[in-house]
Design an enzyme around this catalytic site. Structure first.
Site, short mmCIF file in Angstrom:
data_model
loop_
_atom_site.label_atom_id
_atom_site.label_comp_id
_atom_site.label_asym_id
_atom_site.label_seq_id
_atom_site.Cartn_x
_atom_site.Cartn_y
_atom_site.Cartn_z
N HIS A 1 18.80 -15.80 10.36
CA HIS A 1 19.19 -14.63 11.19
C HIS A 1 19.93 -13.59 10.36
O HIS A 1 20.77 -12.85 10.88
CB HIS A 1 20.06 -15.04 12.38
CG HIS A 1 19.56 -16.23 13.13
ND1 HIS A 1 18.64 -16.14 14.14
CD2 HIS A 1 19.81 -17.56 12.97
CE1 HIS A 1 18.36 -17.36 14.59
NE2 HIS A 1 19.05 -18.23 13.89
N SER B 1 18.29 10.32 -6.75
CA SER B 1 18.16 11.27 -5.65
C SER B 1 18.28 12.68 -6.21
O SER B 1 18.99 12.90 -7.18
CB SER B 1 19.26 10.99 -4.63
OG SER B 1 19.54 12.16 -3.89
N LYS C 1 23.13 7.94 -6.52
CA LYS C 1 22.07 7.07 -6.00
C LYS C 1 21.19 6.42 -7.06
O LYS C 1 20.85 7.02 -8.06
CB LYS C 1 21.14 7.89 -5.10
CG LYS C 1 21.74 8.19 -3.76
CD LYS C 1 21.64 6.97 -2.86
CE LYS C 1 21.88 7.39 -1.43
NZ LYS C 1 20.90 6.93 -0.53
N GLU D 1 10.43 -0.45 -1.74
CA GLU D 1 10.15 0.22 -0.45
C GLU D 1 8.67 0.61 -0.34
O GLU D 1 8.05 0.47 0.71
CB GLU D 1 11.04 1.45 -0.29
CG GLU D 1 12.50 1.07 -0.05
CD GLU D 1 13.45 2.27 -0.09
OE1 GLU D 1 12.98 3.42 -0.08
OE2 GLU D 1 14.67 2.03 -0.15
N GLN E 1 -21.57 0.47 6.24
CA GLN E 1 -21.21 1.28 5.07
C GLN E 1 -19.70 1.54 5.04
O GLN E 1 -19.11 1.76 4.00
CB GLN E 1 -21.98 2.60 5.10
CG GLN E 1 -21.68 3.53 3.95
CD GLN E 1 -22.69 4.65 3.87
OE1 GLN E 1 -23.84 4.42 3.52
NE2 GLN E 1 -22.29 5.85 4.21
N1 ARG Z 1 -24.97 2.96 1.51
C1 ARG Z 1 -25.45 1.91 2.33
C2 ARG Z 1 -24.31 0.96 2.69
O1 ARG Z 1 -23.30 1.04 2.05
C3 ARG Z 1 -26.51 1.18 1.60
C4 ARG Z 1 -27.49 0.49 2.47
C5 ARG Z 1 -28.38 1.45 3.09
N2 ARG Z 1 -29.36 0.84 3.91
C6 ARG Z 1 -29.93 1.47 4.91
N3 ARG Z 1 -30.77 0.84 5.60
N4 ARG Z 1 -29.64 2.70 5.18
O2 ARG Z 1 -24.36 0.17 3.57
#
Ligand code: ARG
Length: 462
Positions: free
Chosen positions: A156, A277, A283, A290, A322
């Site tokens: 604590h 600072s 300081k 941090e 993606q």
């Molecule tokens: N840039 C795409 C990704 O990162 C690559 C795969 C693309 N495939 C597709 N069917 N559009 O996922």
């Protein structure tokens, strides 16, 4: 803009759509893995007679050239291409002509990107693991040096019982040890090769997926082509392991910040690892600690973002995936930076032993030991607890430590006390008597230290 399709389309992609869709600004990061994957793919295609040896040689020479040129800065990866896969293929065709058009035989960008990301993560996972190794060594160094550096242990955030700095550091050693093991577990589980999964349903070409997997250092091919292209579990596991590392670093940072405060003064940060600072000349701020604490939120954010992104995606590949990259890359960069800086801060930090010892003495951290003293002389623990409670109250009123209270005062509250109480509650005795496995007594710590040294000798880094 250079596109990989055209036949079915009658119009060019809208400029904004193209940009929205493109990933080259971030997936260029794994150009080396993309090329490495393509080389393995081509070797397999030739071995299976799908392309001939001349074509294979040409393609491999072309790909190697691209790799070298990118590395040497002679070839710039520009956003003229949608992603790194189209970039490499387009440059290859430009350089070696029609043989280059055979590179993508029996492959889809779906299994290609799944492979590239796995190769990249495998490499990065090992880099993070090596940094954890450095951190463990830094912690081990402190343990070895401070087996008898006393300090208060807290619960604590209140002083609880006396411990040593070595013992406190041992807790962090255990945490980072688990982090190392977690990374290794993930590596083992993720080490299957998705290449050959095609778009989602494999291919009709007689690919030798076992061979490609072997060339690329995988344990074998993934066994379901749908999962092969749509599995991002290993990224979530990796981000979770990274989050856990950050959680450990953040707790450690919090302690460094507290220890460095004017009230505690347990540590002195090296000038090179602290900041001043702009207005207050006195300081010396623990900014590194941090920032590490702060960046933890960022890494948790990546984990959460990917979990949420993946939760509603039907099988198999969808473009949502993606989005896995920027989060993951950001988390990796943050964690690598944090471990490196934190380890440096730790190695250069000075511990104020006297101050820590004084603090341990002042906070009644030996009260449990005073109660144990009575228990050893036949007083039931509950009564002993009450007696020592009264002693503590008396000491608080007089602003003294238990060690400073005269024997007659002890005897006034319980006649069981004798002169040897002072020895029993001295800091050194309180700590050294804690000899069970995992306890702070130097004797117990020495044994654990042996285990830690051996652990580091056998640390798997390959
Ligand atoms: N840039 C795409 C990704 O990162 C690559 C795969 C693309 N495939 C597709 N069917 N559009 O996922």
């Amino acid at each position: 803009m250079a596109q990989l399709w055209g036949g079915r389309f009658t119009k060019e992609t809208d400029r904004l759509v193209y940009r929205f869709n493109a990933s080259i600004s971030f997936d260029k990061r794994f150009y080396a893995q993309d090329i490495k994957g393509s080389i393995a793919h081509v070797m397999m295609l030739a071995r299976k007679g799908i392309i001939n040896d001349t074509e294979k040689e040409k393609i491999i020479a072309g790909l190697t050239g691209i790799m070298e040129d990118v590395e040497e800065g002679r070839l710039k990866i520009t956003d003229k291409y949608e992603d790194i896969h189209s970039f490499v293929e387009a440059v290859l065709i430009e350089r070696i002509g029609s043989a280059g058009k055979k590179l993508h035989t029996g492959r889809s960008r779906n299994d290609q990107v799944a492979l590239d990301m796995k190769l990249y993560i495998r490499d990065e996972l090992l880099i993070v693991d090596r940094l954890i190794e450095e951190l463990l060594y830094a912690v081990l160094g402190i343990i070895e040096e401070h087996l008898e550096t006393y300090m208060p242990g807290f619960t604590h955030l209140q002083k609880a019982q006396p411990i040593t700095l070595a013992h406190h550091m041992g807790a962090y050693f255990e945490m980072f040890k688990r982090d190392h093991e977690r990374l290794r577990d993930i590596y083992k589980r993720m080490n299957t090769c998705p290449l050959g999964s095609g778009a989602l349903a494999g291919t009709t070409y007689p690919l030798d997926r076992e061979y490609t997997a072997k060339l690329l250092g995988f344990d074998g091919p993934s066994l379901n082509s749908i999962d092969g292209v749509s599995d991002r579990d290993y990224l979530i596991e990796f981000l979770s392991a990274l989050s856990m590392i950050m959680m450990h670093l953040s707790r450690f940072s919090e302690e460094v910040i507290i220890w460095n405060s004017n009230e505690y003064q347990f540590v002195e940060l090296d000038d090179a690892y602290s900041t001043g600072s702009s207005i207050m000349p006195q300081k010396k701020n623990p900014d590194i600690a941090e920032l590490v604490r702060g960046k933890t939120g960022r890494v948790y954010g990546s984990l959460n973002a990917l979990l949420v992104t993946m939760k509603g995606i039907p099988l198999a590949y969808n473009k949502d995936m993606q989005e896995d990259k920027e989060w993951t890359f950001d988390a990796i960069d943050s964690v690598k930076g944090c471990i490196t800086l934190f380890a440096g801060m730790l190695r250069t930090m000075q511990f104020r032993k006297e101050r820590m010892k004084e603090s341990a003495k002042q906070g009644f951290t030996n009260a449990t030991d005073a109660a144990d003293y009575l228990v050893n002389r036949g007083v039931p623990f509950r009564d002993a607890h009450g007696i020592v409670g009264q002693l503590v109250l008396t000491c608080i009123e007089r602003r003294i430590a238990l060690d400073e209270l005269p024997l007659e005062e002890y005897k006034r509250i319980s006649p069981v006390f004798e002169e040897d109480i002072y020895d029993a509650i001295s800091l050194g005795v309180c700590v050294s008597r804690r000899t069970t496995t995992g306890a702070p007594g130097p004797e117990a710590m020495e044994k654990v230290l042996e285990v830690y040294r051996k652990y580091m000798e056998e640390y798997e880094t390959a």
